[in-house]
Write a protein that holds these residues in place. Structure first.
Motif, PDB file in Angstrom:
ATOM      1  N   SER A  35       0.804  -1.191   0.093  1.00 57.84           N
ATOM      2  CA  SER A  35      -0.132  -0.090  -0.113  1.00 57.84           C
ATOM      3  C   SER A  35       0.818   1.360   0.050  1.00 57.84           C
ATOM      4  O   SER A  35       1.941   1.207   0.810  1.00 57.84           O
ATOM      5  N   PRO A  36       0.526   2.110  -0.819  1.00 59.07           N
ATOM      6  CA  PRO A  36       1.375   3.457  -0.973  1.00 59.07           C
ATOM      7  C   PRO A  36       1.330   4.261   0.593  1.00 59.07           C
ATOM      8  O   PRO A  36       0.208   4.261   1.133  1.00 59.07           O
ATOM      9  N   ARG A  37       2.301   4.735   0.799  1.00 63.66           N
ATOM     10  CA  ARG A  37       2.288   5.648   2.183  1.00 63.66           C
ATOM     11  C   ARG A  37       2.364   7.129   1.892  1.00 63.66           C
ATOM     12  O   ARG A  37       2.770   7.388   0.700  1.00 63.66           O
ATOM     13  N   PRO A  38       1.762   7.961   2.732  1.00 63.23           N
ATOM     14  CA  PRO A  38       1.796   9.270   2.351  1.00 63.23           C
ATOM     15  C   PRO A  38       3.179   9.741   2.675  1.00 63.23           C
ATOM     16  O   PRO A  38       3.988   9.405   3.426  1.00 63.23           O
ATOM     17  N   PRO A  74      10.464  11.216   2.802  1.00 62.89           N
ATOM     18  CA  PRO A  74       9.420  10.272   2.771  1.00 62.89           C
ATOM     19  C   PRO A  74       9.338  10.158   1.028  1.00 62.89           C
ATOM     20  O   PRO A  74       9.177   9.109   0.460  1.00 62.89           O
ATOM     21  N   HIS A  75       9.472  11.330   0.257  1.00 59.66           N
ATOM     22  CA  HIS A  75       9.556  11.004  -1.189  1.00 59.66           C
ATOM     23  C   HIS A  75      10.762  10.173  -1.359  1.00 59.66           C
ATOM     24  O   HIS A  75      10.697   9.395  -2.630  1.00 59.66           O
ATOM     25  N   ARG A 129      11.594   2.293  -2.253  1.00 67.17           N
ATOM     26  CA  ARG A 129      10.747   1.177  -2.191  1.00 67.17           C
ATOM     27  C   ARG A 129      10.216   0.573  -3.710  1.00 67.17           C
ATOM     28  O   ARG A 129      10.121  -0.341  -4.012  1.00 67.17           O
ATOM     29  N   TRP A 130      10.181   1.739  -4.481  1.00 69.27           N
ATOM     30  CA  TRP A 130       9.730   1.318  -5.976  1.00 69.27           C
ATOM     31  C   TRP A 130      11.000   0.339  -6.587  1.00 69.27           C
ATOM     32  O   TRP A 130      10.745  -0.601  -7.230  1.00 69.27           O
ATOM     33  N   VAL A 131      12.152   1.032  -6.299  1.00 70.50           N
ATOM     34  CA  VAL A 131      13.187   0.248  -6.722  1.00 70.50           C
ATOM     35  C   VAL A 131      13.477  -1.135  -6.029  1.00 70.50           C
ATOM     36  O   VAL A 131      13.616  -2.400  -6.867  1.00 70.50           O
ATOM     37  N   ARG A 132      13.330  -1.174  -4.902  1.00 66.01           N
ATOM     38  CA  ARG A 132      13.437  -2.321  -4.299  1.00 66.01           C
ATOM     39  C   ARG A 132      12.385  -3.384  -4.482  1.00 66.01           C
ATOM     40  O   ARG A 132      12.906  -4.603  -4.823  1.00 66.01           O
ATOM     41  N   ASP A 133      11.188  -2.899  -4.727  1.00 70.30           N
ATOM     42  CA  ASP A 133       9.928  -3.902  -5.187  1.00 70.30           C
ATOM     43  C   ASP A 133      10.300  -4.231  -6.448  1.00 70.30           C
ATOM     44  O   ASP A 133       9.576  -5.278  -6.986  1.00 70.30           O
TER      45      ASP A 133
END
Length: 279
Positions: free
Chosen positions: A2-5, A49-50, A56-60
């Motif tokens: 789930s995306p985090r704010p 946070p950005h 996380r995008w790269v990790r995932d």
């Protein structure tokens, strides 16, 4: 996931904070994921946070992320005053060369050692790295480490006092170009058209230094997010600037999402499907 704010502090609890000593210097490095190593260097004023969202995008996408803490407070959405203090301290720190005529920042030696360590721990053909803004050119300097295969420069902003300059000196640029040509590698680079910190003059300087090995993408200013910006950007960054983070519009079909996906594809080509040229 789930995306985090990105409008509140990020605990970074899904990364492991490691104390890493290299070249006689100890830094905190946030590590997470599996697969080939990618070093993600934060933009000003730190691991926001950005920046964590991009990591996380790269990790995932199938990589082990090594995200070193270079300045600021990790995961914290700093207010404008504290962020300005972080920027000022970095500008006078012995680890960084913010102004022209001084060559690459000394911290890049530590980052090359981190790439070497990360590749040793993760295996694969080699490691990737992305620098942003203040750290934008660091990924280029890291190409002097043989383990580095996939450098990405996002809005490289140093030297601050010379829009036509490159933080690397002539000798380093020559050595990097020789490495790129010998190993058939390329450098990816991104900026917004109207960025006042990373202007067209700087990308032209990279083209002259690296030739066809420098692959640049310039995004139109109207592709940048203008709302929900962090305090540092609202106060001090008056033009579109942060391609992968604060000015990215997280919606399908957006040019900034296309740029992010291009970076992921670049890492895949170099780190998951490419075999190192034999010498």
């Amino acid at each position: 996931m789930s995306p985090r704010p990105v409008t509140q502090d990020d605990s970074l609890e899904d990364f492991t904070a490691r104390s890493v000593t290299l070249e006689g210097t100890t830094k905190t490095v946030h590590v997470g994921g599996t697969g080939p190593a990618v070093i993600i260097m934060p933009e000003m004023p730190g691991i926001s946070p950005h920046v964590a969202r991009f990591a996380r995008w790269v990790r995932d996408a199938g990589y082990t992320i090594y995200m070193p803490s270079l300045f600021g407070r990790d995961g914290v959405l700093l207010d404008a005053q504290e962020a300005a203090g972080v920027f000022k301290r970095a500008c006078v720190s012995a680890e960084f060369h913010a102004l022209a005529g001084k060559g690459a920042s000394p911290v890049t030696g530590w980052l090359r050692a981190l790439a070497r360590l990360a590749h040793g721990e993760c295996g694969g053909p080699g490691a990737g790295a992305i620098g942003m803004c203040f750290t934008g050119n660091f990924a280029l300097s890291m190409m002097l480490e043989p383990a580095m295969l996939a450098p990405v420069l996002s809005q490289p902003s140093l030297p601050l006092d010379d829009p036509t300059g490159i933080e690397s000196d002539a000798a380093e640029l020559t050595a990097v170009r020789q490495r790129l040509e010998h190993d058939d590698l390329t450098v990816k680079a991104y900026r917004f058209e109207g960025d006042s910190f990373c202007q067209a003059k700087r990308f032209e300087a990279y083209r002259r230094a690296l030739g066809e090995r420098f692959l640049a993408r310039v995004l139109p200013d109207d592709a940048a997010a203008s709302e929900d910006l962090p305090p540092f950007h609202r106060a001090f960054v008056t033009t579109p600037h942060s391609v992968m983070t604060a000015h990215l519009i997280d919606q399908a079909g957006q040019p900034t999402i296309a740029a992010r996906d291009e970076v992921l594809a670049f890492f895949k080509t170099r780190l998951q499907t490419r075999q190192r040229r034999k010498t």
